[in-house]
Write a protein that holds these residues in place. Structure first.
Motif, PDB file in Angstrom:
ATOM      1  N   ASP A  66       0.864  -1.190   0.000  1.00 61.58           N
ATOM      2  CA  ASP A  66       0.000   0.000   0.000  1.00 61.58           C
ATOM      3  C   ASP A  66       0.897   1.235   0.000  1.00 61.58           C
ATOM      4  OD1 ASP A  66      -1.609   2.137   0.633  1.00 61.58           O
ATOM      5  OD2 ASP A  66      -2.780   1.055   2.164  1.00 61.58           O
ATOM      6  N   LYS A  67       0.876   1.951  -1.102  1.00 60.18           N
ATOM      7  CA  LYS A  67       1.808   3.081  -1.245  1.00 60.18           C
ATOM      8  C   LYS A  67       1.572   4.169  -0.199  1.00 60.18           C
ATOM      9  CE  LYS A  67      -1.054   5.111  -4.881  1.00 60.18           C
ATOM     10  NZ  LYS A  67      -1.157   5.482  -6.302  1.00 60.18           N
ATOM     11  N   SER A  68       0.361   4.172   0.369  1.00 65.12           N
ATOM     12  CA  SER A  68       0.087   5.232   1.345  1.00 65.12           C
ATOM     13  C   SER A  68       0.741   4.957   2.699  1.00 65.12           C
ATOM     14  CB  SER A  68      -1.426   5.404   1.519  1.00 65.12           C
ATOM     15  OG  SER A  68      -1.962   4.321   2.238  1.00 65.12           O
ATOM     16  N   VAL A  69       1.049   3.719   2.987  1.00 62.94           N
ATOM     17  CA  VAL A  69       1.708   3.431   4.285  1.00 62.94           C
ATOM     18  C   VAL A  69       3.095   2.810   4.119  1.00 62.94           C
ATOM     19  CG1 VAL A  69      -0.384   3.242   5.668  1.00 62.94           C
ATOM     20  CG2 VAL A  69       0.451   1.219   4.458  1.00 62.94           C
ATOM     21  N   ASP A  70       3.324   2.126   3.010  1.00 64.05           N
ATOM     22  CA  ASP A  70       4.621   1.462   2.820  1.00 64.05           C
ATOM     23  C   ASP A  70       5.588   2.406   2.104  1.00 64.05           C
ATOM     24  OD1 ASP A  70       3.645  -0.929   3.969  1.00 64.05           O
ATOM     25  OD2 ASP A  70       2.705  -1.492   2.058  1.00 64.05           O
ATOM     26  N   LEU A  71       6.015   3.398   2.855  1.00 62.39           N
ATOM     27  CA  LEU A  71       6.889   4.408   2.245  1.00 62.39           C
ATOM     28  C   LEU A  71       8.297   3.857   2.102  1.00 62.39           C
ATOM     29  CD1 LEU A  71       5.666   7.451   4.366  1.00 62.39           C
ATOM     30  CD2 LEU A  71       4.713   6.513   2.219  1.00 62.39           C
ATOM     31  N   LYS A  72       8.995   4.404   1.146  1.00 61.39           N
ATOM     32  CA  LYS A  72      10.393   3.989   0.954  1.00 61.39           C
ATOM     33  C   LYS A  72      11.198   4.432   2.180  1.00 61.39           C
ATOM     34  CE  LYS A  72      13.883   3.984  -2.689  1.00 61.39           C
ATOM     35  NZ  LYS A  72      13.866   2.926  -3.702  1.00 61.39           N
ATOM     36  N   ARG A  73      12.100   3.563   2.644  1.00 58.91           N
ATOM     37  CA  ARG A  73      12.913   3.914   3.817  1.00 58.91           C
ATOM     38  C   ARG A  73      13.967   4.945   3.418  1.00 58.91           C
ATOM     39  NH1 ARG A  73      12.759  -1.933   4.362  1.00 58.91           N
ATOM     40  NH2 ARG A  73      11.294  -2.408   6.038  1.00 58.91           N
ATOM     41  N   SER A  74      14.063   5.981   4.247  1.00 60.24           N
ATOM     42  CA  SER A  74      15.069   6.995   3.914  1.00 60.24           C
ATOM     43  C   SER A  74      16.312   6.788   4.779  1.00 60.24           C
ATOM     44  CB  SER A  74      14.484   8.389   4.170  1.00 60.24           C
ATOM     45  OG  SER A  74      13.997   8.441   5.504  1.00 60.24           O
ATOM     46  N   ASP A  75      16.141   6.036   5.857  1.00 57.93           N
ATOM     47  CA  ASP A  75      17.231   5.947   6.838  1.00 57.93           C
ATOM     48  C   ASP A  75      17.893   4.575   6.841  1.00 57.93           C
ATOM     49  OD1 ASP A  75      15.016   4.591   7.616  1.00 57.93           O
ATOM     50  OD2 ASP A  75      15.167   5.161   9.739  1.00 57.93           O
ATOM     51  N   HIS A  76      17.732   3.834   5.755  1.00 58.23           N
ATOM     52  CA  HIS A  76      18.208   2.447   5.770  1.00 58.23           C
ATOM     53  C   HIS A  76      19.736   2.373   5.758  1.00 58.23           C
ATOM     54  CE1 HIS A  76      18.371  -1.800   5.216  1.00 58.23           C
ATOM     55  NE2 HIS A  76      18.956  -1.700   4.037  1.00 58.23           N
ATOM     56  N   ARG A  77      20.291   1.627   6.710  1.00 55.04           N
ATOM     57  CA  ARG A  77      21.743   1.377   6.701  1.00 55.04           C
ATOM     58  C   ARG A  77      21.960  -0.022   6.149  1.00 55.04           C
ATOM     59  NH1 ARG A  77      23.334   2.873  12.658  1.00 55.04           N
ATOM     60  NH2 ARG A  77      24.876   1.230  12.227  1.00 55.04           N
ATOM     61  N   GLN A  78      22.646  -0.101   5.030  1.00 55.18           N
ATOM     62  CA  GLN A  78      22.687  -1.370   4.299  1.00 55.18           C
ATOM     63  C   GLN A  78      23.385  -2.488   5.074  1.00 55.18           C
ATOM     64  OE1 GLN A  78      25.082  -0.042   0.772  1.00 55.18           O
ATOM     65  NE2 GLN A  78      26.317  -1.827   1.299  1.00 55.18           N
ATOM     66  N   LEU A  79      22.820  -3.667   4.960  1.00 58.56           N
ATOM     67  CA  LEU A  79      23.379  -4.853   5.617  1.00 58.56           C
ATOM     68  C   LEU A  79      24.424  -5.506   4.725  1.00 58.56           C
ATOM     69  CD1 LEU A  79      19.964  -6.379   6.760  1.00 58.56           C
ATOM     70  CD2 LEU A  79      21.620  -5.203   8.213  1.00 58.56           C
ATOM     71  N   SER A  80      24.304  -5.301   3.450  1.00 61.53           N
ATOM     72  CA  SER A  80      25.198  -5.937   2.467  1.00 61.53           C
ATOM     73  C   SER A  80      24.964  -5.227   1.144  1.00 61.53           C
ATOM     74  CB  SER A  80      24.844  -7.424   2.311  1.00 61.53           C
ATOM     75  OG  SER A  80      23.515  -7.548   1.813  1.00 61.53           O
ATOM     76  N   GLU A  81      25.792  -5.499   0.167  1.00 67.45           N
ATOM     77  CA  GLU A  81      25.583  -4.893  -1.156  1.00 67.45           C
ATOM     78  C   GLU A  81      24.247  -5.328  -1.747  1.00 67.45           C
ATOM     79  OE1 GLU A  81      28.442  -4.722  -4.487  1.00 67.45           O
ATOM     80  OE2 GLU A  81      29.971  -4.857  -2.898  1.00 67.45           O
TER      81      GLU A  81
END
Lengths: 547, 547
Positions: free
Chosen positions: B482-497
């Motif tokens: 649901d695009k209204s609640v499943d927003l793209k994460r802006s603060d994601h710290r990558q676990l791997s490539e």
């Protein structure tokens, strides 16, 4: 401080001998071929200790659970008898009575406080093949190179037996590599049969065969990838079960060719009665081994399956049988043993019909290829690490020149195995359809010979094809070779070169008195039913509890 | 008369198209992304046929067993809807309505005479992945080279389903090699998702996912060695069960890497409800598959195990959960899906506690090595035999330069696998000891994404580690992106490539509406309990029967 393999082996022998308290030492070794009568005459065991060791495990655990016996008494009795066993039969790679008695004391104290046993095996000593790891002890498995490494982990089965109340006091001998059915290694040499030192105790769980046959213990733990529980059971007039793979926990045990999964080695008990085998199985399954070892199937003991067989006894079981697998005809005592079982069953109203062994030659060759699939790399690595030579029994079986098969060849082997197994099931179903009733089990030889003369074990097919099929198999002791009736065949037409060699080696005189057994074969994971049938056969033969 | 691979593929496509009767042909293909509503508007299915195909398998077999429906009616209804499915989604490698209707007529005649069904699936059409062999048909499995070979044997599961009364009418598409989770091959191209043609139907049982998702059938048979039942179930908002190895018969099915036994592919059903999955399992187990296929464990359906779960529902189940395996963080719709399940369960009195995924990175790498253990020799042989190219999805996974591992390396892999499995069991027991109660199951993502955009399936670990453990796993449909609640994460710290790539590919707009699922994971051979828990979760979510 490097030492030769001979020095390492001599050191280990000395340490085993030192583990036997002075007062349990035999001053003058007997000269008789059979040592079965020795304990009673030894003066080392009291009458009570003799009586304990001549009892059954099922009786002992009842008495221990009711406080009628103390674990220390029971443990000392078996430690003494095991000490005699080692001195007479050369069957121990580890003997640790002090640890055992300390464990027994703890259990007695527990009982004193809680007025109940810790588990169904409370206070009962159980003997272990030297593949099972016990913390602080060595698991050499007959390889000189493995001496001096002390276990820091414990085999899962040991942990669960301990939880059920079992006591450990010895780890018994095996052939170098485990891949032969006699018991010889370069550490302690050869283990012999308590009924006659000129006969093999069998192998690879041969130390267990000799120890339990001598009543140095009442239940022994063996393993079987090609007959290694069943052959020593047969040669020592014992019951033994090869459960199907996945029934009992094998995790954290030592092994040759560890990680080989095309045909799994399985672990199982050897004892003087089917009832004692059942005691072992129900006790281990009661600990839910599938919660510890991923290879164990979540199957508790299914009493209902046992009852299916019991409910059929009055109307009659339906059994198949074969005396010859088409590759090697067994010696006369063994074919007579099968006939005895068949006629006894028929006399008691059971239906016993011929079973045509399906492509056993193919099965025997296929499992041979599986054993050799790494070109013996793994076992040679363990042999060569110390510089010890291969034992004569294994030498001919090792074939490094053949090399390893590759991954796609292995997958082809897997498909051949699966097809063969499923075709065998087809035959089983066809038999049932043809006769309009369930086929409850198949009766067959487990070896072509009675307890064999040393260095004459040549044909593994009666045992190993059952491993390939992963069928459940229970050995039932039947009778003894008898020179007056088991005459050498004069009219034998050889089935193969191997068959001719095996036939030629039959000598009524030297086999006289040697134990003869059959195996009762059920489909995969049919332990409850197959054991119930084995018990009934033993009962009808008058062997429900062997000496 | 030799033809190019392109000609062979074109010929097969034409033959599939020709198998669709003229009156079931779509004159003008719809342009909408979703075709779920198409059957009702098509004019090809009658209202009754629509109602039959919108029913459940459990309802249909009841009506068939009571003579309220005839098998021919039911079969024609599903054949029609399957014909639409293929035209809209490109999901069939075999379509054989004539054979199906003939089979249905026979069953109707049987019912007429005997007034009872032949078995629990009497008259029900069941869709088969194109690995299952039906006599007289091709099993190309997406390999051009395998076209033109007509089966003379039948897969054991087909035989047993037939005995139980099932009707066969289609074999559905798979990706070339089966080793990827999207469905593309050089014979018919790509199969798409009925909810949106821009989303993958999943794979490798992707033809089944699309067919059952579209209700061209109510129960489909898939296989799973790394997610191949569960991923298409998840992407099509279906239930699906990956039973543990040995529960259902796999004998005589086609496969890539046939004979590979380090991690077994397993077969299992996909459906719109847990009840329909159970119908399939009980029906097959009722035929005693262990009497046909040596790899099947003799375990009938254990109703008592299902009851254990049902009896706990009032006091509360104990469940573990994880949203991230530590390697790749799922997209926002998926982590929200897990949270929805957790909060719903908690609201209804169940105890849901965090589960720490144990060394999933290790497990993921290990099973990757197993898939590659023959250096892709087997799959490349099948691809190259016709000259067809590798599909893009598999290209990067094939690594012939790595070569084959050898026998002793394989045995090391086996030991690593066994240790890992047993350590995972240790963690399960420790959890139970720490919390003083049984851990009934674990809730987890099955993919890091909702139904994925084409050519973006990159990480198999959520599925494949469960294969390595051989745990039972049931997919439960949960919700939709649901695009209204499943927003793209802006603060994601990558676990791997890989994690960074997967995160970057999340786009709320294009995923909007895509199905989201979880898997419910139980220990090995826990089908009864795990399915009962899955059903309860579905019930609490309001998804007990999906559209």
């Amino acid at each position: 401080m490097t030492s030769t393999w001979e020095e390492k082996a001599a050191d280990k022998r000395a340490r085993i001998n030192d583990s036997i308290p002075k007062e349990w030492r035999i001053q003058k070794l007997p000269t008789e071929d059979s040592v079965l009568e020795y304990p009673a005459k030894s003066g080392i065991l009291s009458n009570e200790e003799l009586s304990i060791t001549q009892s059954s495990a099922s009786d002992l655990v009842k008495k221990l659970a009711h406080g009628e016996l103390k674990s220390v008494e029971v443990t000392v009795a078996f430690c003494k008898r095991a000490a005699l066993a080692h001195q007479l039969l050369n069957c121990c790679l580890e003997f640790f009575p002090e640890l055992a008695i300390a464990q027994a004391k703890e259990l007695d104290e527990y009982f004193e406080v809680h007025k109940k046993p810790v588990g169904p095996l409370h206070g009962l000593p159980i003997s272990l093949k030297d593949q099972l790891r016990v913390k602080g002890l060595e698991t050499s498995m007959g390889y000189v190179a493995w001496l001096g490494k002390y276990d820091t982990t414990e085999s899962t089965l040991v942990t669960l037996l301990r939880k059920a109340g079992a006591i450990f006091y010895t780890k018994t001998s095996v052939p170098q590599t485990l891949m032969v059915c006699e018991t010889v290694n370069n550490i302690i040499g050869r283990t012999v049969n308590p009924r006659n030192k000129n006969w093999s105790c069998g192998g690879s769980s041969g130390g267990e065969g000799a120890m339990i046959g001598f009543r140095g213990g009442l239940i022994g733990v063996g393993t079987d990838i090609g007959g290694s529980i069943r052959v020593p059971s047969a040669f020592n007039f014992l019951y033994g079960i090869r459960p199907s793979h996945g029934r009992l926990p094998y995790a954290k045990m030592a092994n040759s060719m560890e990680g080989q999964e095309t045909v799994h080695s399985v672990v199982g008990p050897m004892a003087h009665s089917a009832a004692d085998l059942k005691l072992f199985l129900t006790s281990v399954l009661g600990e839910e081994p599938w919660k510890y070892d991923s290879k164990v199937v979540p199957l508790p003991w299914r009493q209902s399956e046992e009852e299916v067989i019991k409910s059929k006894l009055s109307s009659g079981l339906t059994l198949g049988y074969y005396s010859c697998d088409g590759v090697v005809l067994p010696h006369p005592p063994v074919t007579r043993g099968v006939e005895m079982v068949v006629s006894t069953l028929k006399k008691h109203g059971h239906q016993v019909l011929p079973w045509l062994p399906y492509k056993h030659d193919f099965g025997h060759d296929l499992i041979g290829d599986i054993y050799a699939s790494d070109g013996s790399t793994d076992v040679l690595k363990s042999i060569n690490a110390s510089g010890e030579p291969s034992i004569p029994n294994i030498k001919d079986l090792l074939n490094p020149d053949k090399g390893k098969i590759d991954m796609n060849q292995l997958w082809d082997v897997h498909l051949k195995k699966w097809n063969y197994q499923s075709e065998y099931l087809d035959k089983w179903r066809e038999f049932e359809e043809n006769h309009g009733r369930e086929l409850d089990a198949i009766i067959a030889p487990i070896t072509p010979t009675a307890a064999i003369r040393h260095n004459q074990f040549r044909y593994y097919g009666y045992a190993s094809v059952i491993n390939l099929l992963d069928f459940t198999s229970v050995v039932v002791p039947v009778t003894f070779a008898d020179k007056s009736v088991d005459l050498k065949r004069s009219d034998h037409r050889q089935l193969s070169e191997l068959d001719a060699t095996v036939q030629a080696e039959y000598d009524p005189e030297v086999y006289h008195g040697a134990p003869v057994a059959v195996q009762v074969i059920g489909r995969r994971l049919s332990e409850e039913r197959t054991l119930a049938i084995a018990e009934e056969i033993g009962r009808l033969l008058g062997n429900i509890q062997t000496l």
